[in-house]
Structures are given as structure tokens and as C-alpha cells.
Scaffold this motif. Structure first.
Motif, PDB file in Angstrom:
ATOM      1  N   PRO A  42      -4.734   4.635   3.794  1.00 41.45           N
ATOM      2  CA  PRO A  42      -5.498   4.186   2.578  1.00 41.45           C
ATOM      3  C   PRO A  42      -6.696   4.533   2.398  1.00 41.45           C
ATOM      4  O   PRO A  42      -7.482   5.026   3.280  1.00 41.45           O
ATOM      5  N   ILE A  43      -7.259   4.603   1.062  1.00 43.75           N
ATOM      6  CA  ILE A  43      -8.485   5.319   0.765  1.00 43.75           C
ATOM      7  C   ILE A  43      -9.581   4.227   1.096  1.00 43.75           C
ATOM      8  O   ILE A  43     -10.664   4.462   1.156  1.00 43.75           O
ATOM      9  N   ASP A  44      -9.084   2.914   1.016  1.00 44.18           N
ATOM     10  CA  ASP A  44     -10.173   1.766   0.864  1.00 44.18           C
ATOM     11  C   ASP A  44     -10.774   1.665   2.376  1.00 44.18           C
ATOM     12  O   ASP A  44     -11.917   1.262   2.590  1.00 44.18           O
ATOM     13  N   GLU A  45      -9.960   2.396   3.272  1.00 46.30           N
ATOM     14  CA  GLU A  45     -10.497   2.114   4.682  1.00 46.30           C
ATOM     15  C   GLU A  45     -11.825   2.688   5.126  1.00 46.30           C
ATOM     16  O   GLU A  45     -12.862   2.188   5.811  1.00 46.30           O
ATOM     17  N   HIS A  46     -12.156   3.997   4.417  1.00 49.80           N
ATOM     18  CA  HIS A  46     -13.334   4.543   4.609  1.00 49.80           C
ATOM     19  C   HIS A  46     -14.054   4.860   3.392  1.00 49.80           C
ATOM     20  O   HIS A  46     -14.582   6.011   3.210  1.00 49.80           O
ATOM     21  N   ILE A  47     -14.082   4.143   2.442  1.00 53.65           N
ATOM     22  CA  ILE A  47     -14.558   4.315   1.282  1.00 53.65           C
ATOM     23  C   ILE A  47     -16.137   4.449   1.287  1.00 53.65           C
ATOM     24  O   ILE A  47     -16.925   5.394   0.447  1.00 53.65           O
ATOM     25  N   SER A  81       0.834  -1.159  -0.112  1.00 52.05           N
ATOM     26  CA  SER A  81       0.099   0.129   0.097  1.00 52.05           C
ATOM     27  C   SER A  81       1.034   1.448   0.026  1.00 52.05           C
ATOM     28  O   SER A  81       1.877   1.239   0.578  1.00 52.05           O
TER      29      SER A  81
END
Length: 76
Positions: free
Chosen positions: A45-50, A40
């Protein structure tokens, strides 16, 4: 004059690329991760709170549409 600006941008971009100092040429490439996925990027990371981002985007969209409808001139 409009032809000079793109040329200067290209020239300075080439100078930046050619002036790069590669001191670490002797380093080996990084080891692959054991999971097979790429590592990563640094930072959050952007996926954490998408889901929060999607919800905020929808709410912002509704807000913009609401403000647009308020400022619209009535047809009469």
C-alpha cells in the motif's frame, strides 16, 4: 499515414476487448468487507510510507532547482 496509426490502435484495442475470454461468468461477486472500506489493492500500500515519499519529493525538487541554478548562465 498519420491517420492510419490511431485507427490501427483503436482496431487492435477493440479486438483485445472482444477476444477476452470470460470463463468465470458463473462466479458470484465478492462479499463486501466488514469495515465498509474497499479492499486494498494487491502489493504494497502506498499509504504506509507517504511521509517518506513526500520528503523525497521535496528533496528531489530542491536538487533539481539547485542544479538548474548552477547551469544558468550569468547575466552580465
Amino acid at each position: 499515414m498519420n491517420k492510419i496509426y490511431p485507427f490501427l490502435t483503436f482496431l487492435f484495442g477493440m479486438m483485445e476487448m472482444l477476444a477476452k475470454n470470460d470463463k468465470d461468468k458463473s462466479k458470484n461477486p465478492p462479499e463486501p468487507s466488514p469495515t465498509g472500506r474497499p479492499p486494498s489493492p494487491p502489493g504494497l500500500p502506498i499509504d504506509e510510507h507517504i511521509l517518506w515519499l513526500i520528503l523525497l519529493a521535496v528533496l528531489l525538487g530542491f536538487y533539481v532547482i539547485y542544479k538548474y541554478k548552477q547551469n544558468e548562465k550569468p547575466i552580465a
